[in-house]
Design a protein around this motif. Structure first.
Motif, PDB file in Angstrom:
ATOM      1  N   SER A  79       2.293 -22.525 -32.940  1.00 13.07           N
ATOM      2  CA  SER A  79       1.872 -22.958 -31.439  1.00 13.07           C
ATOM      3  C   SER A  79       3.205 -23.437 -30.735  1.00 13.07           C
ATOM      4  O   SER A  79       3.055 -23.530 -29.292  1.00 13.07           O
ATOM      5  N   GLU A  80       4.166 -24.007 -31.280  1.00 12.49           N
ATOM      6  CA  GLU A  80       5.370 -24.196 -30.467  1.00 12.49           C
ATOM      7  C   GLU A  80       6.134 -23.015 -29.730  1.00 12.49           C
ATOM      8  O   GLU A  80       6.972 -23.345 -28.929  1.00 12.49           O
ATOM      9  N   ILE A  81       5.664 -21.813 -30.094  1.00 10.66           N
ATOM     10  CA  ILE A  81       6.527 -20.567 -29.474  1.00 10.66           C
ATOM     11  C   ILE A  81       5.809 -19.981 -28.130  1.00 10.66           C
ATOM     12  O   ILE A  81       4.483 -20.044 -28.113  1.00 10.66           O
ATOM     13  N   ARG A  82       6.514 -20.461 -27.009  1.00  4.62           N
ATOM     14  CA  ARG A  82       5.867 -19.817 -25.954  1.00  4.62           C
ATOM     15  C   ARG A  82       6.023 -18.392 -25.349  1.00  4.62           C
ATOM     16  O   ARG A  82       7.094 -17.694 -25.921  1.00  4.62           O
ATOM     17  N   VAL A  83       5.084 -18.084 -25.111  1.00  2.51           N
ATOM     18  CA  VAL A  83       5.061 -16.247 -24.816  1.00  2.51           C
ATOM     19  C   VAL A  83       4.957 -16.177 -23.428  1.00  2.51           C
ATOM     20  O   VAL A  83       3.979 -16.441 -22.656  1.00  2.51           O
ATOM     21  N   PRO A  84       5.704 -15.313 -22.597  1.00  2.00           N
ATOM     22  CA  PRO A  84       5.757 -15.194 -21.258  1.00  2.00           C
ATOM     23  C   PRO A  84       4.787 -13.924 -20.743  1.00  2.00           C
ATOM     24  O   PRO A  84       4.357 -13.092 -21.692  1.00  2.00           O
ATOM     25  N   GLU A  85       4.585 -14.122 -19.747  1.00  2.34           N
ATOM     26  CA  GLU A  85       3.616 -12.895 -19.184  1.00  2.34           C
ATOM     27  C   GLU A  85       4.484 -11.708 -19.036  1.00  2.34           C
ATOM     28  O   GLU A  85       5.827 -11.869 -18.847  1.00  2.34           O
ATOM     29  N   GLY A 132       1.445 -11.253 -27.769  1.00  2.00           N
ATOM     30  CA  GLY A 132       2.520 -11.130 -26.619  1.00  2.00           C
ATOM     31  C   GLY A 132       3.607 -10.005 -26.747  1.00  2.00           C
ATOM     32  O   GLY A 132       4.140  -9.574 -25.841  1.00  2.00           O
ATOM     33  N   GLN A 133       4.389 -10.114 -27.962  1.00  2.00           N
ATOM     34  CA  GLN A 133       5.284  -9.302 -28.343  1.00  2.00           C
ATOM     35  C   GLN A 133       4.811  -7.850 -28.071  1.00  2.00           C
ATOM     36  O   GLN A 133       5.662  -7.002 -27.298  1.00  2.00           O
ATOM     37  N   LEU A 134       3.587  -7.500 -28.422  1.00  2.00           N
ATOM     38  CA  LEU A 134       3.361  -6.184 -28.354  1.00  2.00           C
ATOM     39  C   LEU A 134       3.097  -5.828 -26.946  1.00  2.00           C
ATOM     40  O   LEU A 134       3.390  -4.720 -26.411  1.00  2.00           O
TER      41      LEU A 134
END
Length: 245
Positions: A79-85, A132-134
């Motif tokens: 949950s600490e990992i932020r995923v950008p648009e 998010g990575q995908l």
């Protein structure tokens, strides 16, 4: 009105301290604090119960067993990992930033990275990061099959590297020394050993010991990550332009 004191022969019951209200979130947070302080092997349902001043049986109303607790703790770390648009113009930079962030998050939480090995994300945060990575890679034109496989390779790279770092922390705990002092002494001994090797048998190792030692853990991680990402970009070139509907 002045309160009348109790008669001296009457024994009054001392107010007991309020019990902590157990919840899954509290159990997970307590387990993570224990891992951060003492490492993954210190975690048990009994130790968590002791930290919460309760019995192990009371935990099972919220968590099925230690395996589920580990899964929940792992997902809490995610949950600490932020995923950008996704930004198609910055997709490669976004992936690099996300993976570096994941590496630093896992390195900050002792050997929790071990839980990520041989584990497929099923928790909400693990799924969020994978999604998010995908999305970022697909927005950048990475072929779907290559993007899907890259999620697995990047996850393995992050967890294995962070876990190796935790092994040094575990050794440092046993040494009674500060981490910086322990690492400096440990690698100093390695350098001395390599310089003393027979030059006729190991000429390159002896001559290049400074190059072999000249990078910290983060620099080495970045070096390997950049190699992986260059390989990923090559899949875009090989696939050629994509046709969008």
């Amino acid at each position: 009105m002045t309160q009348i004191p109790a008669p001296p022969w009457r024994k009054t019951r001392k107010a007991s301290a309020p019990r902590t209200v157990l919840s899954r979130d509290l159990i997970v947070a307590t387990g993570l604090r224990l891992i951060d302080a003492e490492g993954l092997d210190a975690l048990s349902m009994r130790r968590v119960a002791q930290a919460l001043d309760t019995g192990p049986a009371s935990l099972y109303a919220h968590v099925a067993n230690k395996e589920e607790l580990l899964e929940l703790i792992y997902d809490e770390v995610m949950s600490e990992i932020r995923v950008p648009e996704p930004d198609p113009e910055r997709w490669l930079e976004q992936i690099r930033e996300l993976i570096m962030q994941a590496f630093l998050v896992f390195r900050a939480h002792a050997d929790i990275a071990r839980v990520g090995l041989a584990t497929i994300p099923t928790g909400p945060n693990g799924l969020r990061v994978a999604e998010g990575q995908l999305a970022i890679m697909l927005a950048g034109g990475v072929p779907p099959k290559s993007a899907a496989m890259m999620i697995d390779r990047l996850g393995l790279y992050v967890c294995s590297d962070a876990y190796e770092g935790s092994l040094y922390v575990s050794r440092q705990r046993g040494s009674g020394k500060e981490l910086g002092e322990f690492m400096s002494e440990f690698f100093g001994q390695i350098a001395t050993f390599y310089r003393g090797l027979p030059v006729d048998r190991f000429p390159n190792l002896v001559a290049r010991i400074d190059d072999l030692m000249d990078a910290n853990g983060t620099e080495r991680f970045e070096f390997g990550l950049d190699l992986l990402l260059r390989g990923l970009v090559s899949h875009i070139r090989e696939a050629g332009p994509t046709t969008k509907d």
